[in-house]
Design an enzyme around this catalytic site. Structure first.
Site, PDB file in Angstrom:
ATOM      1  N   SER A  53       0.801  -1.231   0.000  1.00  0.00           N
ATOM      2  CA  SER A  53       0.000   0.000   0.000  1.00  0.00           C
ATOM      3  C   SER A  53       0.833   1.280   0.000  1.00  0.00           C
ATOM      4  CB  SER A  53      -0.951   0.014   1.200  1.00  0.00           C
ATOM      5  OG  SER A  53      -0.230   0.124   2.409  1.00  0.00           O
ATOM      6  N   HIS A  92       1.137   4.349   6.802  1.00  0.00           N
ATOM      7  CA  HIS A  92       0.559   5.204   5.757  1.00  0.00           C
ATOM      8  C   HIS A  92       0.983   6.653   5.938  1.00  0.00           C
ATOM      9  CE1 HIS A  92      -2.939   2.366   4.409  1.00  0.00           C
ATOM     10  NE2 HIS A  92      -1.760   1.980   3.985  1.00  0.00           N
ATOM     11  N   ASP A 119      -7.949   6.295   4.526  1.00  0.00           N
ATOM     12  CA  ASP A 119      -8.032   5.163   5.456  1.00  0.00           C
ATOM     13  C   ASP A 119      -9.289   5.127   6.318  1.00  0.00           C
ATOM     14  OD1 ASP A 119      -5.621   4.327   4.503  1.00  0.00           O
ATOM     15  OD2 ASP A 119      -4.462   4.979   6.240  1.00  0.00           O
TER      16      ASP A 119
END
Length: 176
Positions: A53, A92, A119
């Site tokens: 990701s 992230h 998210d």
């Protein structure tokens, strides 16, 4: 059979020494981990990227080094956070920051570089932002692909069991 013969040949004193050496190695590793945790102000100062990701910045298997300083988090920083009900931390990038002027409390919105959406779907139901206290740390450095062994051991539990068994046998019967 040869293993049993070597076990009988060693004697109790040598076996005790090998056992104590093994315990001291484990204890030293634990103390180093806890020392790093105190120094970095992070419960987990080192993490492995488990998904794609965050590509192209970080790839699956990269080892990340974290630090959780007290300065405010800024847009663009890569953070590692943990949601209460999920056992695996998430790596992230911070996309938006909302700071309450009265308290200085920060609320963050994150997104994986390689993901299409933010998210919010990963957060707890009804949660729109993550809070500063959910942050494990900020990424300060990385080693590419050095954590692939960890991923392989999680994906193939037999490999983990075999390696741990081999290490135990080697530590008990080494001549040093």
């Amino acid at each position: 059979m040869e293993l049993v013969a070597q076990f009988r040949k060693c004697g109790p004193r040598a076996l005790l020494l090998q056992g104590l050496t093994f315990i001291s190695v484990l204890t030293s590793a634990f103390m180093i981990w806890k020392g790093l945790s105190l120094f970095t102000n992070s419960e987990s100062p080192v993490v492995v990227v488990l998904s794609g990701s965050m590509e192209p910045a970080y790839h699956r298997g990269d080892i990340l080094f974290l630090h959780n300083g007290y300065s405010p988090i800024e847009v663009g920083e890569v953070v590692v956070y943990k949601i209460d009900d999920k056992p695996i931390p998430i790596v992230h990038r911070v996309m938006k920051v909302h700071t309450e002027t009265a308290t200085g409390r920060q609320y963050l919105l994150t997104k994986g570089d390689n993901n299409n959406a933010d998210d919010r779907g990963l957060y707890n139901p009804g949660q729109l932002w993550i809070q500063r206290d959910e942050i494990i740390g900020r990424v300060k450095g990385f080693v590419p692909y050095a954590g692939m062994g960890t991923i392989w051991m999680n994906e193939y539990p037999q490999l983990k069991t075999g390696l741990l068994g081999a290490l135990c046998v080697l530590s008990l019967f080494s001549n040093d």
